[in-house]
Design an enzyme around this catalytic site. Structure first.
Site: not given
Ligand code: AMP
Length: 210
Positions: A13, A88, A123, A156, A167
């Site tokens: 996203k 969310r 990532r 992260r 998550r």
């Protein structure tokens, strides 16, 4: 145009929001980036959010709704925006409606969970401006340094494999119901997101313009 980008953590996203906001010249508003900034600056919202974020859980609705409300009231959001990572929960979507915020389109970027788990270890995110990268699929020009602002690019804390699983679980329980919420309002368009980034961008822009 006011848009929401919906999708599991790691579906891309943020990357697609960066592409589309440049193309349409509207801001991409990421509640995750705003919360990370708040944690870094030690603000009240940051203090309230940190433990939830580290565990891969959702930050309480009232904290996120508060920072989002302030952000979309700013001048640069007057001609449209992309919400990346908000809403969310159904309660957050209802809060948007109550604020009188019109949503034109909800773009769901769909990637299966197993592809997400494989992607997440590579990532990286910029400590300065929040731009997102991937060591294999979207590397920085200079290793470890953000192309856009020159700050350090890091992994992260919540991209660790066990937190990613938490998550994903949270996404399916709390966020996925938003697909039906926006489908029933005629706003949802689903884009397949498991191909190359450029191909997903092409499909995303087509979905927005179509
Ligand atoms: P993201 O960068 O969008 O993956 O967000 C990182 C983390 O910030 C999430 O795992 C949540 O802990 C928190 N967060 C971001 N946006 C929201 C939201 N709309 N509601 C609740 N928590 C959020």
């Amino acid at each position: 145009m006011n848009m929401i980008f919906l999708g599991a953590p790691g579906a891309g996203k943020g990357t697609q929001a960066e592409v589309v906001c440049k193309e349409l010249n509207i801001p991409a508003i990421s509640t995750g980036n705003m919360l990370r900034e708040a944690v870094k600056n030690g603000t009240a919202a940051g203090l309230a959010a940190k433990d939830y974020m580290d565990k891969g859980e959702l930050v309480p609705d009232e904290v996120v709704i508060g920072i989002l409300k302030d952000r979309i009231a700013r001048d640069d959001a007057k001609n449209g925006f992309i919400l990346d990572g908000f809403p969310r929960t159904v309660a957050q979507a209802e809060a948007l409606e109550k604020m009188g915020v019109r949503i034109d389109k909800v773009i769901e970027i769909d990637v299966p969970d197993d592809a997400i788990t494989a992607r997440m270890s590579g990532r990286r995110v910029c400590e300065g401006c929040g731009n997102s990268y991937h060591i294999k699929f979207k590397p920085t020009k200079v290793e470890g340094i953000c192309d856009a602002c020159g700050a350090k690019v890091v992994q992260r804390i919540d991209d660790k494999p066990e937190t990613v699983q938490a998550r994903l679980k949270t996404y399916h329980e709390k966020t996925a119901p938003l697909k039906d919420y926006y489908l029933s309002r005629g706003k949802l368009v689903t884009v397949q997101g498991q191909n190359e980034i450029a191909e997903t961008s092409r499909l995303t822009l087509a979905a927005i313009k179509g």
